[in-house]
Design a protein around this motif. Sequence first.
Motif, mmCIF file in Angstrom:
data_model
loop_
_atom_site.group_PDB
_atom_site.id
_atom_site.type_symbol
_atom_site.label_atom_id
_atom_site.label_comp_id
_atom_site.label_asym_id
_atom_site.label_seq_id
_atom_site.Cartn_x
_atom_site.Cartn_y
_atom_site.Cartn_z
ATOM 1 N N ALA A 107 0.726 -1.337 0.002
ATOM 2 C CA ALA A 107 -0.120 0.281 0.012
ATOM 3 C C ALA A 107 0.929 1.215 -0.065
ATOM 4 C CB ALA A 107 -1.060 -0.078 1.223
ATOM 5 N N ARG A 108 1.687 1.221 1.119
ATOM 6 C CA ARG A 108 2.834 2.504 0.854
ATOM 7 C C ARG A 108 3.455 2.819 -0.270
ATOM 8 N NH1 ARG A 108 8.010 2.378 2.350
ATOM 9 N NH2 ARG A 108 7.540 4.760 3.525
ATOM 10 N N ASN A 109 3.705 1.853 -1.108
ATOM 11 C CA ASN A 109 4.592 1.998 -2.218
ATOM 12 C C ASN A 109 3.821 2.309 -3.345
ATOM 13 O OD1 ASN A 109 7.728 1.592 -1.596
ATOM 14 N ND2 ASN A 109 6.780 -0.184 -0.705
ATOM 15 N N LEU A 110 2.567 1.374 -3.457
ATOM 16 C CA LEU A 110 1.533 1.993 -4.576
ATOM 17 C C LEU A 110 1.349 3.445 -4.610
ATOM 18 C CD1 LEU A 110 -0.633 -1.255 -4.915
ATOM 19 C CD2 LEU A 110 1.066 -0.552 -6.426
ATOM 20 N N LEU A 111 1.078 3.967 -3.289
ATOM 21 C CA LEU A 111 0.497 5.232 -3.139
ATOM 22 C C LEU A 111 1.791 6.199 -3.315
ATOM 23 C CD1 LEU A 111 -2.017 4.762 -0.257
ATOM 24 C CD2 LEU A 111 -2.633 5.647 -2.340
ATOM 25 N N ARG A 112 2.797 5.741 -3.578
ATOM 26 C CA ARG A 112 4.012 6.658 -3.918
ATOM 27 C C ARG A 112 3.782 7.614 -4.933
ATOM 28 N NH1 ARG A 112 9.000 6.281 -1.905
ATOM 29 N NH2 ARG A 112 8.701 4.163 -1.456
ATOM 30 N N VAL A 113 2.941 6.927 -5.751
ATOM 31 C CA VAL A 113 2.533 7.702 -7.196
ATOM 32 C C VAL A 113 1.671 9.077 -6.674
ATOM 33 C CG1 VAL A 113 0.882 7.403 -9.321
ATOM 34 C CG2 VAL A 113 2.268 5.453 -8.735
ATOM 35 N N VAL A 114 0.716 8.893 -5.822
ATOM 36 C CA VAL A 114 0.192 9.967 -5.414
ATOM 37 C C VAL A 114 1.172 10.962 -4.878
ATOM 38 C CG1 VAL A 114 -1.705 11.005 -3.889
ATOM 39 C CG2 VAL A 114 -2.011 8.739 -5.064
ATOM 40 N N ASP A 115 1.741 10.541 -3.761
ATOM 41 C CA ASP A 115 2.808 11.573 -3.113
ATOM 42 C C ASP A 115 3.721 12.203 -4.069
ATOM 43 O OD1 ASP A 115 2.243 11.096 -0.325
ATOM 44 O OD2 ASP A 115 2.975 8.860 -0.468
ATOM 45 N N LEU A 117 2.781 13.408 -6.948
ATOM 46 C CA LEU A 117 2.230 14.490 -7.879
ATOM 47 C C LEU A 117 2.483 15.961 -7.268
ATOM 48 C CD1 LEU A 117 -1.146 12.703 -8.079
ATOM 49 C CD2 LEU A 117 0.534 13.136 -9.932
ATOM 50 N N PRO A 118 2.341 17.015 -7.724
ATOM 51 C CA PRO A 118 2.437 16.933 -9.368
ATOM 52 C C PRO A 118 3.789 16.578 -9.937
ATOM 53 C CG PRO A 118 2.245 19.207 -8.748
ATOM 54 C CD PRO A 118 2.143 18.330 -7.412
ATOM 55 N N PHE A 119 4.905 16.895 -9.087
ATOM 56 C CA PHE A 119 6.192 16.697 -9.256
ATOM 57 C C PHE A 119 6.997 16.568 -8.063
ATOM 58 C CE2 PHE A 119 5.629 21.309 -9.982
ATOM 59 C CZ PHE A 119 6.475 21.831 -9.220
ATOM 60 N N GLY A 120 8.246 15.910 -8.067
ATOM 61 C CA GLY A 120 9.279 16.200 -7.181
ATOM 62 C C GLY A 120 8.642 15.718 -5.656
ATOM 63 N N TYR A 121 7.781 14.742 -5.743
ATOM 64 C CA TYR A 121 7.040 14.496 -4.175
ATOM 65 C C TYR A 121 6.691 15.729 -3.482
ATOM 66 C CZ TYR A 121 8.618 9.569 -3.809
ATOM 67 O OH TYR A 121 8.803 8.098 -3.878
ATOM 68 N N THR A 122 5.988 16.445 -4.361
ATOM 69 C CA THR A 122 5.380 17.825 -3.622
ATOM 70 C C THR A 122 4.234 17.413 -2.639
ATOM 71 O OG1 THR A 122 5.669 19.023 -5.634
ATOM 72 C CG2 THR A 122 4.170 19.914 -4.251
ATOM 73 N N VAL A 123 3.243 16.608 -3.029
ATOM 74 C CA VAL A 123 2.175 15.986 -2.042
ATOM 75 C C VAL A 123 2.810 15.296 -0.935
ATOM 76 C CG1 VAL A 123 0.274 14.321 -1.892
ATOM 77 C CG2 VAL A 123 0.629 15.937 -4.088
ATOM 78 N N GLY A 124 3.683 14.565 -1.054
ATOM 79 C CA GLY A 124 4.313 13.956 0.012
ATOM 80 C C GLY A 124 5.103 14.388 0.909
ATOM 81 N N LEU A 125 5.693 15.549 0.361
ATOM 82 C CA LEU A 125 6.413 16.711 1.223
ATOM 83 C C LEU A 125 5.493 17.651 2.086
ATOM 84 C CD1 LEU A 125 9.359 17.532 1.944
ATOM 85 C CD2 LEU A 125 9.251 19.253 0.045
ATOM 86 N N LEU A 126 4.498 17.780 1.329
ATOM 87 C CA LEU A 126 3.493 18.579 2.199
ATOM 88 C C LEU A 126 3.002 17.795 3.148
ATOM 89 C CD1 LEU A 126 1.979 20.888 -0.563
ATOM 90 C CD2 LEU A 126 3.454 21.506 0.908
ATOM 91 N N ALA A 127 2.599 16.771 2.840
ATOM 92 C CA ALA A 127 2.050 15.776 3.895
ATOM 93 C C ALA A 127 2.851 15.576 5.187
ATOM 94 C CB ALA A 127 1.447 14.613 3.323
ATOM 95 N N GLY A 134 6.172 13.109 10.474
ATOM 96 C CA GLY A 134 6.795 13.121 9.014
ATOM 97 C C GLY A 134 6.154 12.154 8.155
ATOM 98 N N ARG A 135 5.001 11.622 8.236
ATOM 99 C CA ARG A 135 4.710 10.500 7.235
ATOM 100 C C ARG A 135 4.196 11.295 6.063
ATOM 101 N NH1 ARG A 135 0.196 7.556 10.777
ATOM 102 N NH2 ARG A 135 -0.382 9.701 11.267
ATOM 103 N N ARG A 136 4.447 10.553 4.862
ATOM 104 C CA ARG A 136 3.891 11.121 3.639
ATOM 105 C C ARG A 136 2.522 10.175 3.624
ATOM 106 N NH1 ARG A 136 4.241 6.776 0.022
ATOM 107 N NH2 ARG A 136 6.169 5.239 0.369
#
Length: 225
Positions: A107-115, A117-127, A134-136
């Motif tokens: 699950a955590r690796n499949l959702l890496r695609v969402v993290d 977005l839109p580029f450079g892990y922007t969503v994951g970094l904000l999360a 510090g979880r994405r």
Amino acid sequence: MLDTCREVVTPEGVALRLPAAGPMPRALAWLVDFAIRLALVFAIGVVLGLMGRSGTGVYLIGLFVVFWCYPILFECLWDGRTPGKRLLRLQVIAGNGAPVGWLAAIARNLLRVVDMLPFGYTVGLLASFADPWGRRLGDMVAGTLVVHEVQDRDAPTLPAAEAFPAPVTLLPADQAALVAFAERAAHLTPARQVEIAELATPWLGLRGHAAVQRLFAIANGLLGR
């Protein structure tokens, strides 16, 4: 973001402090793993290139395995560590401190695609900035946590308490259990300490925090301190 600690309490009452890793060490670990995967893809391409067009299908399968199965297999089979995480002394664990399982790793690796977005892990970094540990998003959904490996600690020490003789004769097994309780006390919640100490109330004659302190004193006495 500064690294923080998450405290969880096991069913046995042991308090675990999990030093959550911030974005910087995680990013460095990802870069190491990415470099390894690129090297693997290049090596596979060179070998399969000798096969001509017949190697194209195998190459595509190889790409899938390297970029998608690589982190899942390592996290499940190598105690939550990819080579990059091991180099940075990081580890993926379940939110309760248990080893990460297959479903959580997938699950955590499949959702890496969402993290990403839109580029450079922007969503994951904000999360990760918004989350206290510090979880994405992938970690939040999977219930996982990336932590620093706990360094080896010195031998446990007993809490400070003036030595006191046991009011009854204790068997060797009872003495060992009492000393073990005192050594582990720092990793137990206060409520769990009291719960265990009050098992000795029939012969100790004390309850609550007083019982805990008296057991510490007896443990020090048994060790000649």
